[in-house]
Design an enzyme around this catalytic site. Structure first.
Site, short mmCIF file in Angstrom:
data_model
loop_
_atom_site.label_atom_id
_atom_site.label_comp_id
_atom_site.label_asym_id
_atom_site.label_seq_id
_atom_site.Cartn_x
_atom_site.Cartn_y
_atom_site.Cartn_z
N SER A 85 0.83 -1.20 0.00
CA SER A 85 0.00 0.00 0.00
C SER A 85 0.88 1.26 0.00
CB SER A 85 -0.96 -0.06 1.19
OG SER A 85 -2.02 0.85 1.05
N PHE A 137 -10.09 2.36 8.76
CA PHE A 137 -9.23 2.06 7.62
C PHE A 137 -8.92 0.56 7.57
CE2 PHE A 137 -5.29 2.27 5.05
CZ PHE A 137 -5.75 3.07 4.01
N ASP A 191 -9.99 -5.78 -4.00
CA ASP A 191 -9.49 -4.62 -3.27
C ASP A 191 -10.35 -3.38 -3.54
OD1 ASP A 191 -7.95 -2.61 -2.08
OD2 ASP A 191 -6.05 -3.38 -2.86
N HIS A 231 -7.36 -6.02 0.10
CA HIS A 231 -6.21 -5.12 0.15
C HIS A 231 -5.01 -5.73 0.88
CE1 HIS A 231 -4.38 -1.20 -0.33
NE2 HIS A 231 -4.14 -1.11 0.97
#
Length: 257
Positions: free
Chosen positions: A82, A143, A207, A235
């Site tokens: 990421s 998140f 994702d 993700h």
């Protein structure tokens, strides 16, 4: 005040650097690094203001990259997840002699969505920035949930991510704000064609933060790079599909040793 980042090193063999993403810390790699350390010398870092690393001043993107390069092995394969993928990519661009192979996981040279490019909507990034000011623990937890969204094992994935992140000190609020600015503003799309080392891009098909469409855009920007898509992952494929992830990573590293 300390001027160095917290690193963990385990195993023997060729050097491999692992860089975590926004709101996380090096503990997210624990299962992965334990297995990889049977074959490589694995170096896991807590970025400035995350986990056991103190906030080293209000570092911008270039400064964050320099901080990692300052303590990283002289030459290593770099793997970034990421936001960590952006940092690894920038390190490979600025110091190609230090990066033997580059692997990005659920990452993008431009995280912010714009016309003709899929990504995180700028409104969502600005909402996260505003929420940070009132309840940054809740923001990080939200998140985490976004990272697992779409995965068939979302609840278990979130549990594993939370356990890892909360095993170390919570991230510094300034570091989180800087990270969100990087995700909103940094655009390396025009630069990635300059990468000369072997590159592998890994994606989760489900994702929601780095849509699979980005993988197709990148096929055109980096036609000589390898692409691996984990069909049932979101993700964090190294959390949800750890054995498959390690197998694919080792295959790539062995091919380009």
């Amino acid at each position: 005040m300390t001027t160095s980042l917290y690193w963990q090193t385990e195993g023997e063999g060729s050097d491999l650097v692992l860089i975590h993403g926004w709101g996380m810390n090096g503990a997210v790699w624990q299962t992965t690094s334990e297995k990889l350390s049977q074959h490589y010398r694995v170096h896991t870092v807590d970025l400035s203001g995350y986990g056991h690393s103190a906030e080293l001043g209000s570092a911008d993107f270039d400064e964050m990259v320099k901080q990692v390069l300052a303590q990283a092995p002289k030459k290593a394969a770099w793997l970034g997840w990421s936001l960590g993928g952006l940092i690894a990519t920038k390190a490979a661009l600025t110091s190609p002699e230090r990066v033997s192979q580059l692997i990005t996981v659920a990452s993008s040279p431009c995280f912010s969505a714009e016309k003709g490019w899929r990504g995180i909507k700028p409104l969502i990034l600005s909402q996260f920035t505003e929420q940070l000011k009132t309840d940054f623990t809740l923001t990080v937890e939200r998140f985490m949930a976004l990272q697992a969204m779409g995965s068939p094992n979302a609840k278990q994935d979130i549990k594993l991510i939370k356990k890892a992140v909360f095993s170390r000190p919570m991230p510094d609020q300034q570091a989180l704000a800087t990270g969100l600015m990087i995700l909103a503003d940094i655009d390396l799309r025009e630069a990635v064609s300059q990468l000369s080392m072997p590159v592998c891009r890994m994606y989760g098909r489900l994702d929601g933060l780095v849509p699979i469409k980005v993988a197709h855009y990148m096929d055109e920007l980096m036609p000589n790079s390898a692409k691996i898509v984990f069909e049932q992952a979101s993700h964090a494929p190294f959390i949800s599909h750890n054995d498959e992830f390690i197998s694919e990573l080792r295959t790539f590293l062995n091919q380009h040793a």
